[in-house]
Design a protein around this motif. Structure first.
Motif, PDB file in Angstrom:
ATOM      1  N   ASP A 172       0.837  -1.205   0.000  1.00 34.48           N
ATOM      2  CA  ASP A 172       0.000   0.000   0.000  1.00 34.48           C
ATOM      3  C   ASP A 172       0.874   1.259   0.000  1.00 34.48           C
ATOM      4  N   LEU A 173       1.889   1.268   0.843  1.00 34.84           N
ATOM      5  CA  LEU A 173       2.764   2.439   0.954  1.00 34.84           C
ATOM      6  C   LEU A 173       3.599   2.618  -0.307  1.00 34.84           C
ATOM      7  N   LEU A 174       4.035   1.499  -0.898  1.00 37.01           N
ATOM      8  CA  LEU A 174       4.798   1.579  -2.139  1.00 37.01           C
ATOM      9  C   LEU A 174       3.935   2.164  -3.253  1.00 37.01           C
ATOM     10  N   GLN A 176       1.366   4.071  -2.965  1.00 39.67           N
ATOM     11  CA  GLN A 176       1.119   5.477  -2.652  1.00 39.67           C
ATOM     12  C   GLN A 176       2.276   6.346  -3.141  1.00 39.67           C
ATOM     13  N   SER A 177       3.511   5.893  -2.896  1.00 40.00           N
ATOM     14  CA  SER A 177       4.684   6.633  -3.365  1.00 40.00           C
ATOM     15  C   SER A 177       4.741   6.666  -4.886  1.00 40.00           C
ATOM     16  N   ILE A 178       4.389   5.558  -5.509  1.00 42.87           N
ATOM     17  CA  ILE A 178       4.384   5.492  -6.970  1.00 42.87           C
ATOM     18  C   ILE A 178       3.349   6.457  -7.541  1.00 42.87           C
ATOM     19  N   ASP A 179       2.163   6.516  -6.949  1.00 47.14           N
ATOM     20  CA  ASP A 179       1.131   7.447  -7.418  1.00 47.14           C
ATOM     21  C   ASP A 179       1.615   8.887  -7.326  1.00 47.14           C
ATOM     22  N   ARG A 180       2.318   9.187  -6.243  1.00 43.73           N
ATOM     23  CA  ARG A 180       2.856  10.542  -6.071  1.00 43.73           C
ATOM     24  C   ARG A 180       3.897  10.847  -7.150  1.00 43.73           C
ATOM     25  N   LEU A 181       4.754   9.875  -7.444  1.00 42.30           N
ATOM     26  CA  LEU A 181       5.782  10.047  -8.466  1.00 42.30           C
ATOM     27  C   LEU A 181       5.161  10.243  -9.840  1.00 42.30           C
ATOM     28  N   ILE A 182       4.139   9.449 -10.152  1.00 44.65           N
ATOM     29  CA  ILE A 182       3.481   9.569 -11.453  1.00 44.65           C
ATOM     30  C   ILE A 182       2.899  10.967 -11.634  1.00 44.65           C
ATOM     31  N   CYS A 183       2.279  11.493 -10.593  1.00 45.45           N
ATOM     32  CA  CYS A 183       1.710  12.843 -10.685  1.00 45.45           C
ATOM     33  C   CYS A 183       2.804  13.890 -10.904  1.00 45.45           C
ATOM     34  N   GLU A 184       3.967  13.682 -10.287  1.00 40.12           N
ATOM     35  CA  GLU A 184       5.053  14.657 -10.407  1.00 40.12           C
ATOM     36  C   GLU A 184       5.647  14.684 -11.804  1.00 40.12           C
ATOM     37  N   ALA A 213       6.170  -3.203 -10.357  1.00 43.81           N
ATOM     38  CA  ALA A 213       6.942  -4.413 -10.665  1.00 43.81           C
ATOM     39  C   ALA A 213       8.439  -4.144 -10.569  1.00 43.81           C
ATOM     40  N   PHE A 214       8.877  -2.980 -11.085  1.00 43.60           N
ATOM     41  CA  PHE A 214      10.299  -2.626 -11.021  1.00 43.60           C
ATOM     42  C   PHE A 214      10.753  -2.502  -9.571  1.00 43.60           C
ATOM     43  N   SER A 215       9.936  -1.846  -8.739  1.00 49.67           N
ATOM     44  CA  SER A 215      10.297  -1.655  -7.332  1.00 49.67           C
ATOM     45  C   SER A 215      10.373  -2.972  -6.582  1.00 49.67           C
ATOM     46  N   LYS A 216       9.559  -3.937  -7.020  1.00 51.17           N
ATOM     47  CA  LYS A 216       9.550  -5.253  -6.378  1.00 51.17           C
ATOM     48  C   LYS A 216      10.606  -6.189  -6.959  1.00 51.17           C
ATOM     49  N   GLY A 217      11.334  -5.698  -7.986  1.00 49.94           N
ATOM     50  CA  GLY A 217      12.373  -6.508  -8.591  1.00 49.94           C
ATOM     51  C   GLY A 217      11.864  -7.562  -9.536  1.00 49.94           C
TER      52      GLY A 217
END
Length: 225
Positions: A172-174, A176-184, A213-217
Protein backbone atom coordinates in the motif's frame (compact mmCIF):
# COMPACT_ATOMS: atom_id res chain seq x y z
CA UNK A 1 25.63 13.11 -1.03
CA UNK A 2 29.41 13.19 -0.90
CA UNK A 3 31.42 15.53 1.35
CA UNK A 4 32.04 18.04 -1.44
CA UNK A 5 28.32 18.31 -2.20
CA UNK A 6 27.56 18.62 1.51
CA UNK A 7 30.06 21.43 2.05
CA UNK A 8 28.67 23.31 -0.96
CA UNK A 9 25.11 22.92 0.32
CA UNK A 10 26.15 24.25 3.72
CA UNK A 11 27.85 27.28 2.19
CA UNK A 12 24.78 28.11 0.11
CA UNK A 13 22.18 27.64 2.88
CA UNK A 14 23.99 28.20 6.18
CA UNK A 15 21.85 30.22 8.57
CA UNK A 16 19.02 30.57 6.04
CA UNK A 17 15.37 29.66 6.45
CA UNK A 18 15.76 26.81 3.97
CA UNK A 19 14.63 23.18 3.91
CA UNK A 20 16.61 21.01 1.48
CA UNK A 21 15.26 17.61 0.47
CA UNK A 22 18.25 15.39 -0.20
CA UNK A 23 19.11 11.72 -0.71
CA UNK A 24 20.18 11.77 2.95
CA UNK A 25 16.79 13.04 4.11
CA UNK A 26 15.51 16.56 4.81
CA UNK A 27 18.11 19.10 5.96
CA UNK A 28 16.48 22.00 7.81
CA UNK A 29 18.89 24.97 7.83
CA UNK A 30 16.51 27.31 9.67
CA UNK A 31 18.13 28.67 12.87
CA UNK A 32 14.65 28.90 14.41
CA UNK A 33 14.04 25.20 13.69
CA UNK A 34 17.42 24.41 15.27
CA UNK A 35 16.36 26.20 18.46
CA UNK A 36 12.96 24.47 18.57
CA UNK A 37 14.39 20.94 18.76
CA UNK A 38 13.96 19.43 22.24
CA UNK A 39 17.56 18.66 23.27
CA UNK A 40 16.77 17.36 26.78
CA UNK A 41 19.55 19.34 28.40
CA UNK A 42 22.26 18.31 25.90
CA UNK A 43 24.13 21.10 24.13
CA UNK A 44 24.31 20.72 20.36
CA UNK A 45 25.83 23.46 18.22
CA UNK A 46 24.17 24.58 15.00
CA UNK A 47 26.95 22.95 12.96
CA UNK A 48 26.61 19.67 14.85
CA UNK A 49 22.84 19.84 14.37
CA UNK A 50 23.32 20.06 10.59
CA UNK A 51 25.79 17.17 10.55
CA UNK A 52 23.43 15.00 12.64
CA UNK A 53 20.65 15.51 10.09
CA UNK A 54 22.95 14.67 7.22
CA UNK A 55 24.22 11.50 8.93
CA UNK A 56 20.86 10.15 10.19
CA UNK A 57 18.18 11.85 8.06
CA UNK A 58 16.99 8.60 6.47
CA UNK A 59 16.89 6.74 9.79
CA UNK A 60 13.99 8.65 11.36
CA UNK A 61 10.21 8.34 11.59
CA UNK A 62 9.55 9.23 7.96
CA UNK A 63 5.77 9.64 8.16
CA UNK A 64 5.96 11.86 11.22
CA UNK A 65 8.56 13.92 9.31
CA UNK A 66 6.16 14.22 6.37
CA UNK A 67 3.44 15.48 8.71
CA UNK A 68 5.88 17.89 10.35
CA UNK A 69 6.94 19.56 7.10
CA UNK A 70 3.88 19.04 4.90
CA UNK A 71 0.92 18.81 7.23
CA UNK A 72 1.30 21.88 9.39
CA UNK A 73 3.02 19.96 12.17
CA UNK A 74 0.02 17.79 13.08
CA UNK A 75 -0.94 14.17 12.45
CA UNK A 76 -4.19 12.23 12.68
CA UNK A 77 -3.45 8.85 14.25
CA UNK A 78 -4.96 5.57 15.33
CA UNK A 79 -3.29 3.03 17.57
CA UNK A 80 -3.66 0.40 20.29
CA UNK A 81 -2.13 0.95 23.72
CA UNK A 82 0.41 -1.80 24.32
CA UNK A 83 1.90 -0.60 27.61
CA UNK A 84 1.36 1.98 30.36
CA UNK A 85 4.38 3.22 32.32
CA UNK A 86 2.90 4.62 35.52
CA UNK A 87 6.27 5.84 36.83
CA UNK A 88 7.07 7.97 33.78
CA UNK A 89 3.38 8.74 33.08
CA UNK A 90 3.72 7.53 29.51
CA UNK A 91 1.96 5.08 27.21
CA UNK A 92 3.31 2.99 24.34
CA UNK A 93 1.61 2.40 21.00
CA UNK A 94 3.22 -0.59 19.30
CA UNK A 95 1.98 0.50 15.87
CA UNK A 96 0.32 3.75 14.86
CA UNK A 97 -1.62 4.50 11.70
CA UNK A 98 -0.71 8.00 10.48
CA UNK A 99 -2.78 10.22 8.19
CA UNK A 100 -1.40 13.50 6.87
CA UNK A 101 -1.70 15.97 4.04
CA UNK A 102 0.80 17.47 1.59
CA UNK A 103 0.82 21.20 0.98
CA UNK A 104 -1.13 20.71 -2.26
CA UNK A 105 -4.03 19.10 -0.38
CA UNK A 106 -3.21 15.50 -1.32
CA UNK A 107 -3.60 13.14 1.62
CA UNK A 108 -1.20 10.35 2.51
CA UNK A 109 -1.23 7.36 4.87
CA UNK A 110 1.62 5.86 6.83
CA UNK A 111 2.57 3.87 9.88
CA UNK A 112 5.10 4.16 12.66
CA UNK A 113 6.18 1.60 15.25
CA UNK A 114 6.95 1.72 18.98
CA UNK A 115 5.69 5.24 19.70
CA UNK A 116 5.82 6.55 23.28
CA UNK A 117 3.59 9.47 24.28
CA UNK A 118 2.81 11.41 27.42
CA UNK A 119 -0.21 9.88 29.12
CA UNK A 120 -1.94 13.26 29.41
CA UNK A 121 -5.20 13.00 27.47
CA UNK A 122 -5.18 9.20 27.64
CA UNK A 123 -5.72 8.74 31.39
CA UNK A 124 -9.07 6.99 31.09
CA UNK A 125 -7.80 4.34 28.67
CA UNK A 126 -6.02 1.03 29.31
CA UNK A 127 -3.76 -1.52 27.64
CA UNK A 128 -5.56 -3.06 24.66
CA UNK A 129 -7.73 -0.03 23.92
CA UNK A 130 -7.74 1.20 20.31
CA UNK A 131 -7.83 4.97 20.01
CA UNK A 132 -8.15 7.64 17.35
CA UNK A 133 -6.61 11.06 18.05
CA UNK A 134 -4.77 14.06 16.67
CA UNK A 135 -1.36 15.13 17.94
CA UNK A 136 1.41 17.65 17.38
CA UNK A 137 4.58 16.37 15.72
CA UNK A 138 7.82 17.69 17.20
CA UNK A 139 11.53 17.07 16.78
CA UNK A 140 13.85 15.95 19.55
CA UNK A 141 17.42 14.78 20.03
CA UNK A 142 17.53 11.00 20.40
CA UNK A 143 20.70 9.62 22.00
CA UNK A 144 20.05 5.90 22.54
CA UNK A 145 22.64 4.74 19.97
CA UNK A 146 24.33 7.90 18.74
CA UNK A 147 22.75 11.29 18.17
CA UNK A 148 19.72 11.62 15.90
CA UNK A 149 17.14 14.36 15.29
CA UNK A 150 13.96 12.28 15.29
CA UNK A 151 10.21 12.96 15.37
CA UNK A 152 7.58 12.17 18.01
CA UNK A 153 4.05 13.07 19.09
CA UNK A 154 2.76 15.25 21.92
CA UNK A 155 -0.30 17.31 22.95
CA UNK A 156 -2.96 14.78 21.96
CA UNK A 157 -6.41 16.10 21.09
CA UNK A 158 -9.83 14.73 20.07
CA UNK A 159 -9.10 11.33 21.63
CA UNK A 160 -11.81 8.71 21.12
CA UNK A 161 -12.01 4.97 21.58
CA UNK A 162 -12.60 2.90 18.44
CA UNK A 163 -13.24 -0.79 17.81
CA UNK A 164 -10.24 -1.36 15.56
CA UNK A 165 -8.06 0.22 12.89
CA UNK A 166 -6.20 -0.94 9.81
CA UNK A 167 -2.54 -0.38 9.06
CA UNK A 168 -1.37 0.13 5.46
CA UNK A 169 0.74 -2.73 4.12
CA UNK A 170 4.19 -2.32 2.58
CA UNK A 171 2.60 -2.66 -0.87
CA UNK A 172 0.00 0.00 0.00
CA UNK A 173 2.76 2.44 0.95
CA UNK A 174 4.80 1.58 -2.14
CA UNK A 175 1.82 2.19 -4.44
CA UNK A 176 1.12 5.48 -2.65
CA UNK A 177 4.68 6.63 -3.37
CA UNK A 178 4.38 5.49 -6.97
CA UNK A 179 1.13 7.45 -7.42
CA UNK A 180 2.86 10.54 -6.07
CA UNK A 181 5.78 10.05 -8.47
CA UNK A 182 3.48 9.57 -11.45
CA UNK A 183 1.71 12.84 -10.69
CA UNK A 184 5.05 14.66 -10.41
CA UNK A 185 6.31 13.47 -13.82
CA UNK A 186 2.99 13.67 -15.65
CA UNK A 187 2.90 16.06 -18.64
CA UNK A 188 -0.29 17.57 -17.20
CA UNK A 189 1.26 18.24 -13.78
CA UNK A 190 1.15 22.04 -14.12
CA UNK A 191 -2.49 22.04 -15.20
CA UNK A 192 -3.96 19.36 -12.94
CA UNK A 193 -5.32 19.64 -9.41
CA UNK A 194 -5.44 15.89 -8.87
CA UNK A 195 -9.17 15.26 -9.11
CA UNK A 196 -10.16 14.47 -11.76
CA UNK A 197 -6.89 13.18 -13.18
CA UNK A 198 -6.20 14.55 -16.67
CA UNK A 199 -3.96 11.69 -17.75
CA UNK A 200 -5.18 8.68 -19.70
CA UNK A 201 -6.37 5.97 -17.26
CA UNK A 202 -4.63 3.34 -19.40
CA UNK A 203 -1.29 5.23 -19.32
CA UNK A 204 -1.54 5.80 -15.59
CA UNK A 205 -2.32 2.16 -14.86
CA UNK A 206 0.51 0.95 -17.15
CA UNK A 207 2.95 3.27 -15.37
CA UNK A 208 1.68 2.19 -11.98
CA UNK A 209 2.02 -1.51 -12.79
CA UNK A 210 5.47 -1.11 -14.35
CA UNK A 211 6.89 0.97 -11.50
CA UNK A 212 5.42 -1.39 -8.92
CA UNK A 213 6.94 -4.41 -10.67
CA UNK A 214 10.30 -2.63 -11.02
CA UNK A 215 10.30 -1.65 -7.33
CA UNK A 216 9.55 -5.25 -6.38
CA UNK A 217 12.37 -6.51 -8.59
CA UNK A 218 10.10 -8.33 -11.01
CA UNK A 219 11.35 -9.10 -14.51
CA UNK A 220 8.17 -8.12 -16.34
CA UNK A 221 8.37 -4.42 -15.49
CA UNK A 222 7.34 -3.12 -18.92
CA UNK A 223 4.94 -0.48 -20.09
CA UNK A 224 2.79 -0.78 -23.15
CA UNK A 225 3.88 1.24 -26.15
Amino acid sequence: MNNEQWERMKRENYGENMLCLTEDGPIDFSPDSYKQVEYNGIHVSYDEYLDIMRDTGNDVRQYFAMCFYSGGGYADCSGMIERVDEGKNKILFKQIYVSGMYGDGTCFDGREDHVWMDRSGFEEYSVGDCLRFSAEVYRYLKTGSGKKIDYALKNSEYVEKIDSYKLPTDDDLLLQSIDRLICEVCVYAEHCYGDPCLASPEWREDMRSALFAFSKGEDNAQTKS
